[in-house]
Design a protein around this motif. Sequence first.
Motif, short mmCIF file in Angstrom:
data_model
loop_
_atom_site.label_atom_id
_atom_site.label_comp_id
_atom_site.label_asym_id
_atom_site.label_seq_id
_atom_site.Cartn_x
_atom_site.Cartn_y
_atom_site.Cartn_z
N ASP A 1 0.81 -1.22 0.00
CA ASP A 1 0.00 0.00 0.00
C ASP A 1 0.84 1.27 0.00
OD1 ASP A 1 -2.38 -1.27 -0.10
OD2 ASP A 1 -2.73 -1.26 2.09
N ALA A 2 1.94 1.25 0.77
CA ALA A 2 2.73 2.47 0.95
C ALA A 2 3.51 2.87 -0.31
CB ALA A 2 3.70 2.27 2.11
N VAL A 3 3.64 1.97 -1.28
CA VAL A 3 4.48 2.27 -2.45
C VAL A 3 3.74 3.16 -3.45
CG1 VAL A 3 5.54 1.21 -4.51
CG2 VAL A 3 5.85 0.15 -2.27
N ASP A 4 4.42 4.23 -3.89
CA ASP A 4 3.84 5.11 -4.92
C ASP A 4 4.38 4.77 -6.31
OD1 ASP A 4 2.42 6.89 -3.09
OD2 ASP A 4 4.42 7.50 -2.43
N VAL A 5 5.70 4.53 -6.40
CA VAL A 5 6.34 4.29 -7.70
C VAL A 5 7.19 3.02 -7.61
CG1 VAL A 5 7.84 5.23 -9.51
CG2 VAL A 5 6.58 6.79 -8.01
N VAL A 6 7.05 2.15 -8.61
CA VAL A 6 7.92 0.97 -8.69
C VAL A 6 8.97 1.25 -9.76
CG1 VAL A 6 8.04 -1.49 -9.25
CG2 VAL A 6 6.04 -0.58 -8.04
N VAL A 7 10.24 1.20 -9.37
CA VAL A 7 11.32 1.30 -10.36
C VAL A 7 11.75 -0.13 -10.66
CG1 VAL A 7 13.63 2.17 -10.88
CG2 VAL A 7 12.09 3.52 -9.42
N ASN A 8 11.45 -0.59 -11.86
CA ASN A 8 11.82 -1.96 -12.22
C ASN A 8 13.15 -1.93 -12.94
OD1 ASN A 8 12.21 -4.51 -13.14
ND2 ASN A 8 10.13 -4.79 -13.93
N ALA A 9 14.21 -2.27 -12.22
CA ALA A 9 15.57 -2.27 -12.78
C ALA A 9 16.24 -3.61 -12.57
CB ALA A 9 16.39 -1.15 -12.14
#
Length: 381
Positions: A88-96
Amino acid sequence: MKRIALLGATGSIGIQTLDVLRLHKEEFSLYSMAFGRNIEKAVPLIKEFEPKIVVVQDEETKQKLVRQIEIPSILVGSGGLIEASVADAVDVVVNAVMGSVGLPATLKAIEAKKKIAIANKETLVTAGHLVMDAAKTHGVDLLPVDSEHSAIYQALHGEQMKDVHKLIITASGGSFRDKTREQLEGVTVEDALNHPNWSMGAKITIDSASMMNKGLEVIEAHWLFDVPYDKIHVILHRESVIHSMVEYVDRSVIAQLGTPDMKVPIQYALTYPNRLDLPMTKQLDLEEIASLNFEKMDFERFPCLRMAYEAGKAGGSMTTVLNAANEEAVQLFLEGKISFLDIERLIENELSKHDKIHSSDLSAILSIDKTTRERVRSHLN
Ligand code: NDP
Ligand code: MG
């Protein structure tokens, strides 16, 4: 304050993403992070950024990690990547992360309506239709991190797609741009890892030398911008100053320029549509550079680029095979088990034998990915 889930935190893109976070502590915090097995690199990062969730590749790495440091939650494997992304707390996922291992977490993060900053091009190559369908269904933005796609994204800003005549993707040419086909026979892993313009992870550096990286980027651009393959053009530009361009129907061409530094597109993906200062990145000095060069791409010299166009145009599961065969062949080359030119031979062989599935779901994609890798490995015996 944007809370970030960073998948692939110990990699080349991951480390530079953390540089950006460090620069703008009032804007970003690290909520969760994932890496493979590289504990030495990860522990100081965990101490510094204090993420609530850490994900590792396997149980053995988890056991080693818990002996070294206290973390609120340590998760493992593909399920862990998903949990770290959809919290819930995540706003942006950086998929690297490197490779198609990033696909399931990307799909779940989109379903959870997270913003996605995507560096992990293999996810789009292996299953672009699933990712883009999900993004459309859930109204989620995919912000490109790859420098060429960030350039195109910026050049498209405020424009209408109906006015786009073509996309022009620039290619530095990689470590072997001046070698003939004959000279490629004897090249070593060390030669291939020596990229003239960019410092990157091992797999993408090999992909740059074989020009498969550009092929993967053509497919990535097709999915991200919904542009047909005959309107995606690749041009050799050895200076890596123009990161890519868009030509419009009125013949106007908009390009994005800058010194080659991945922190620029990484930060743009995190701040879009705003911009923030990036003080340690070198400013572009055109007087010092003096001239820019462009050359036509040679599809015979770079068969991996040809195969990527062909697989992309054929569509369906062909790009899943292209990606899986390439990932496995590059790994074999890095392990010293095959020669550089065997990479393209193994990929061509898999593509020629594959019976295309027109519209594959996630389980079909994962199955084709797995069997292709096994077949490539089986050629060793
Ligand atoms: P690296 O090899 O440097 O880093 C890969 C990262 O993924 C590492 O943190 C690695 O952990 C982690 N990882 C690998 N497998 C797993 C797994 N199964 N579970 C969790 N984590 C895993 O790659 P790059 O940073 O160079 O590239 C990452 C992606 O970004 C690729 O798709 C690449 O094509 C793309 N990209 C990279 C650019 C660059 O400049 N490097 C430019 C444009 C795109 P560990 O360290 O423990 O192995
Ligand atoms: Mg790129």
